[in-house]
Design a protein around this motif. Sequence first.
Motif, PDB file in Angstrom:
ATOM      1  N   GLN A 342       0.824  -1.205   0.000  1.00 34.74           N
ATOM      2  CA  GLN A 342       0.000   0.000   0.000  1.00 34.74           C
ATOM      3  C   GLN A 342       0.859   1.257   0.000  1.00 34.74           C
ATOM      4  O   GLN A 342       1.990   1.268   0.501  1.00 34.74           O
ATOM      5  N   TYR A 343       0.297   2.296  -0.582  1.00 32.24           N
ATOM      6  CA  TYR A 343       0.869   3.641  -0.491  1.00 32.24           C
ATOM      7  C   TYR A 343      -0.157   4.507   0.230  1.00 32.24           C
ATOM      8  O   TYR A 343      -1.290   4.657  -0.239  1.00 32.24           O
ATOM      9  N   HIS A 344       0.243   5.069   1.364  1.00 30.81           N
ATOM     10  CA  HIS A 344      -0.698   5.797   2.205  1.00 30.81           C
ATOM     11  C   HIS A 344      -0.660   7.310   1.970  1.00 30.81           C
ATOM     12  O   HIS A 344      -1.344   8.056   2.674  1.00 30.81           O
ATOM     13  N   GLY A 345       0.124   7.754   1.004  1.00 33.77           N
ATOM     14  CA  GLY A 345       0.132   9.174   0.687  1.00 33.77           C
ATOM     15  C   GLY A 345      -1.126   9.587  -0.063  1.00 33.77           C
ATOM     16  O   GLY A 345      -1.931   8.753  -0.503  1.00 33.77           O
ATOM     17  N   ASP A 346      -1.310  10.895  -0.210  1.00 34.26           N
ATOM     18  CA  ASP A 346      -2.477  11.412  -0.931  1.00 34.26           C
ATOM     19  C   ASP A 346      -2.368  11.075  -2.418  1.00 34.26           C
ATOM     20  O   ASP A 346      -1.397  11.450  -3.081  1.00 34.26           O
ATOM     21  N   THR A 347      -3.351  10.367  -2.916  1.00 32.08           N
ATOM     22  CA  THR A 347      -3.359   9.916  -4.308  1.00 32.08           C
ATOM     23  C   THR A 347      -4.549  10.540  -5.028  1.00 32.08           C
ATOM     24  O   THR A 347      -5.693  10.405  -4.590  1.00 32.08           O
ATOM     25  N   PHE A 348      -4.265  11.207  -6.128  1.00 28.94           N
ATOM     26  CA  PHE A 348      -5.295  11.893  -6.904  1.00 28.94           C
ATOM     27  C   PHE A 348      -5.374  11.233  -8.283  1.00 28.94           C
ATOM     28  O   PHE A 348      -4.395  11.231  -9.033  1.00 28.94           O
ATOM     29  N   ILE A 349      -6.523  10.663  -8.601  1.00 33.29           N
ATOM     30  CA  ILE A 349      -6.718   9.960  -9.866  1.00 33.29           C
ATOM     31  C   ILE A 349      -7.672  10.770 -10.733  1.00 33.29           C
ATOM     32  O   ILE A 349      -8.784  11.096 -10.310  1.00 33.29           O
ATOM     33  N   ILE A 350      -7.230  11.098 -11.945  1.00 32.41           N
ATOM     34  CA  ILE A 350      -8.034  11.871 -12.891  1.00 32.41           C
ATOM     35  C   ILE A 350      -8.335  10.984 -14.089  1.00 32.41           C
ATOM     36  O   ILE A 350      -7.420  10.513 -14.774  1.00 32.41           O
ATOM     37  N   SER A 351      -9.602  10.741 -14.340  1.00 29.14           N
ATOM     38  CA  SER A 351      -9.985   9.880 -15.455  1.00 29.14           C
ATOM     39  C   SER A 351     -10.710  10.686 -16.521  1.00 29.14           C
ATOM     40  O   SER A 351     -11.296  11.734 -16.241  1.00 29.14           O
ATOM     41  N   GLY A 352     -10.663  10.169 -17.753  1.00 31.78           N
ATOM     42  CA  GLY A 352     -11.398  10.779 -18.845  1.00 31.78           C
ATOM     43  C   GLY A 352     -12.794  10.198 -18.917  1.00 31.78           C
ATOM     44  O   GLY A 352     -12.981   8.974 -18.886  1.00 31.78           O
ATOM     45  N   GLY A 353     -13.787  11.052 -19.014  1.00 35.07           N
ATOM     46  CA  GLY A 353     -15.170  10.582 -19.008  1.00 35.07           C
ATOM     47  C   GLY A 353     -15.511   9.673 -20.171  1.00 35.07           C
ATOM     48  O   GLY A 353     -16.367   8.788 -20.051  1.00 35.07           O
ATOM     49  N   ALA A 354     -14.822   9.850 -21.302  1.00 33.27           N
ATOM     50  CA  ALA A 354     -15.085   9.024 -22.473  1.00 33.27           C
ATOM     51  C   ALA A 354     -14.103   7.868 -22.604  1.00 33.27           C
ATOM     52  O   ALA A 354     -14.115   7.153 -23.609  1.00 33.27           O
ATOM     53  N   SER A 355     -13.275   7.691 -21.600  1.00 35.40           N
ATOM     54  CA  SER A 355     -12.271   6.622 -21.629  1.00 35.40           C
ATOM     55  C   SER A 355     -12.763   5.406 -20.855  1.00 35.40           C
ATOM     56  O   SER A 355     -13.592   5.525 -19.940  1.00 35.40           O
ATOM     57  N   ARG A 356     -12.224   4.230 -21.203  1.00 28.35           N
ATOM     58  CA  ARG A 356     -12.598   2.994 -20.531  1.00 28.35           C
ATOM     59  C   ARG A 356     -11.426   2.386 -19.760  1.00 28.35           C
ATOM     60  O   ARG A 356     -11.471   1.234 -19.361  1.00 28.35           O
ATOM     61  N   PHE A 357     -10.385   3.174 -19.541  1.00 32.67           N
ATOM     62  CA  PHE A 357      -9.220   2.643 -18.835  1.00 32.67           C
ATOM     63  C   PHE A 357      -9.440   2.547 -17.329  1.00 32.67           C
ATOM     64  O   PHE A 357      -8.769   1.775 -16.655  1.00 32.67           O
ATOM     65  N   LEU A 375     -10.843  10.267  -6.615  1.00 30.00           N
ATOM     66  CA  LEU A 375     -11.033  10.109  -8.049  1.00 30.00           C
ATOM     67  C   LEU A 375     -11.942  11.205  -8.580  1.00 30.00           C
ATOM     68  O   LEU A 375     -12.995  11.487  -8.003  1.00 30.00           O
ATOM     69  N   THR A 376     -11.523  11.833  -9.663  1.00 27.11           N
ATOM     70  CA  THR A 376     -12.371  12.809 -10.336  1.00 27.11           C
ATOM     71  C   THR A 376     -12.369  12.509 -11.829  1.00 27.11           C
ATOM     72  O   THR A 376     -11.411  11.945 -12.361  1.00 27.11           O
ATOM     73  N   THR A 377     -13.443  12.861 -12.504  1.00 28.98           N
ATOM     74  CA  THR A 377     -13.606  12.573 -13.927  1.00 28.98           C
ATOM     75  C   THR A 377     -13.795  13.871 -14.706  1.00 28.98           C
ATOM     76  O   THR A 377     -14.594  14.727 -14.310  1.00 28.98           O
ATOM     77  N   VAL A 378     -13.044  14.010 -15.784  1.00 31.89           N
ATOM     78  CA  VAL A 378     -13.203  15.151 -16.679  1.00 31.89           C
ATOM     79  C   VAL A 378     -14.143  14.706 -17.800  1.00 31.89           C
ATOM     80  O   VAL A 378     -13.803  13.843 -18.611  1.00 31.89           O
ATOM     81  N   ARG A 379     -15.316  15.274 -17.832  1.00 32.13           N
ATOM     82  CA  ARG A 379     -16.340  14.826 -18.774  1.00 32.13           C
ATOM     83  C   ARG A 379     -15.977  15.153 -20.218  1.00 32.13           C
ATOM     84  O   ARG A 379     -15.393  16.181 -20.522  1.00 32.13           O
ATOM     85  N   GLY A 382     -11.232  11.785 -23.661  1.00 34.79           N
ATOM     86  CA  GLY A 382     -10.808  10.400 -23.730  1.00 34.79           C
ATOM     87  C   GLY A 382      -9.581  10.129 -22.885  1.00 34.79           C
ATOM     88  O   GLY A 382      -9.362  10.760 -21.846  1.00 34.79           O
ATOM     89  N   HIS A 383      -8.760   9.201 -23.361  1.00 32.73           N
ATOM     90  CA  HIS A 383      -7.613   8.723 -22.588  1.00 32.73           C
ATOM     91  C   HIS A 383      -6.544   9.797 -22.404  1.00 32.73           C
ATOM     92  O   HIS A 383      -5.927   9.883 -21.348  1.00 32.73           O
ATOM     93  N   TRP A 384      -6.324  10.633 -23.411  1.00 32.62           N
ATOM     94  CA  TRP A 384      -5.288  11.669 -23.324  1.00 32.62           C
ATOM     95  C   TRP A 384      -5.883  12.918 -22.665  1.00 32.62           C
ATOM     96  O   TRP A 384      -6.102  13.950 -23.303  1.00 32.62           O
ATOM     97  N   VAL A 385      -6.118  12.805 -21.377  1.00 34.89           N
ATOM     98  CA  VAL A 385      -6.815  13.855 -20.631  1.00 34.89           C
ATOM     99  C   VAL A 385      -6.072  15.182 -20.721  1.00 34.89           C
ATOM    100  O   VAL A 385      -6.665  16.236 -20.999  1.00 34.89           O
ATOM    101  N   HIS A 386      -4.765  15.156 -20.479  1.00 39.46           N
ATOM    102  CA  HIS A 386      -3.995  16.397 -20.423  1.00 39.46           C
ATOM    103  C   HIS A 386      -3.854  17.054 -21.790  1.00 39.46           C
ATOM    104  O   HIS A 386      -3.626  18.266 -21.875  1.00 39.46           O
ATOM    105  N   ALA A 387      -4.012  16.274 -22.871  1.00 34.50           N
ATOM    106  CA  ALA A 387      -3.937  16.841 -24.218  1.00 34.50           C
ATOM    107  C   ALA A 387      -5.293  17.335 -24.689  1.00 34.50           C
ATOM    108  O   ALA A 387      -5.386  18.364 -25.362  1.00 34.50           O
ATOM    109  N   GLU A 388      -6.368  16.629 -24.325  1.00 34.35           N
ATOM    110  CA  GLU A 388      -7.708  16.999 -24.768  1.00 34.35           C
ATOM    111  C   GLU A 388      -8.326  18.099 -23.904  1.00 34.35           C
ATOM    112  O   GLU A 388      -9.146  18.874 -24.386  1.00 34.35           O
TER     113      GLU A 388
END
Length: 403
Positions: A342-357, A375-379, A382-388
């Motif tokens: 386990q990693y007990h540090g603060d973990t921030f997960i950003i997912s793409g709303g149109a992605s299935r990963f 976890l937060t989702t950018v509506r 797709g997968h390339w969140v930072h580019a899109e």
Amino acid sequence: LSLFSNKHFFSCLLQHECCEVNSSMFFFFSSLRAALIFQIIFVSRPIYLHSMQFQMPRRNAATMTRSSFFLISWRRASYKQKYTLCCMSSSSREEALLSEQSTPVNLRFIEFESSPESSQNRQCTTHPPVILLHGLLGQKRNFDTVGRSLAKQLRLSRRVLAVDLRNHGENRHDWRDDMSYASMASDIVALLDTHGLNDAVLVGHSMGGKVAQATALLHPHRVSGLVVLDIAPVAYTQEDGSWKAVQQIIHALHTIDLSKTKSRREVDVALRQSGVEDPALRAFVMTNLDVRASSTSSSGGVSNSNDPASMQWKINLPSIVSQLDVLAGFELPALDPNTSMQYHGDTFIISGGASRFIRLGHMEIISRFFPNHMLTTVRGVGHWVHAEAPDDTIALLKRYLDR
């Protein structure tokens, strides 16, 4: 040797059910002791005891090049000590030696400079740096927009770096066959050590996200924060449409013979004919094509940048193809199988709303590895969140890094 010379060792073995031995096998271990002593005296063979190597004097070693040696390894599990005895062939021994002698890759990176105005407005205390990790077929320049914005806009004083992961970008000086996440995590730790950094906030996309997660799980004291862009710490298979598309792209690249292409356009056409129909995706893949000016030319010394002899991939494509199953998975060497990593540090997960990963079925294992995650989702992306959605990604990263 002291273990095999001591009868107490045999009694210890007999007490552990994992070895499945009984008193009738005592003769076998006695014979094994004699064989080891003979091997040490007459043959130069490395003997590994808990990852320590003892090199014996060489005497007539050529006569026993196909002989076996024994590897004694042990690990603590629960409150019992387990001992494992295994016999390895000479070829397996060479693989073990190569694994032991492997060293991390000296990764290339860039650092984004902050503007003088933003530096004056920041707090004086220097916080752990931010290291940006790209995905498969990516490179450090994929984070140019995000990196420059963070370097200028963060309220807290942090260095912002982007790294070329192994077999990508400017790491041609040290191509490797191994692309396990444990090895790539060791590359990140080596980068920190080389530049005198105690820890860092890791921000990784896709494959880089898995590298970041592996580093946090294997070296938690070196990771002060973790941000993962649209990837889960799970094994993807052919049934996953998203991963199947990645495999299709890799195999399409592998089938292109650059020696028979004359221009970037021909490479682009070959990709389209191989099934990579999205022009934006092809443009991204083409960033890995390195076209260099030819040293000779038939037109008055003017070099032709489309000379097929000067075209090559910036990635170690053969190794990537051979390691696709490793990259699809998420296998880490557990120190103790009875203890959850386990990693007990603060973990921030950003997912793409149109992605299935990242899917609902992945949340259980994410929670197991990273109990303090959000976890937060950018509506609509797709997968390339930072580019899109660069603005949304930068805003989320700033909120996390300046918290």
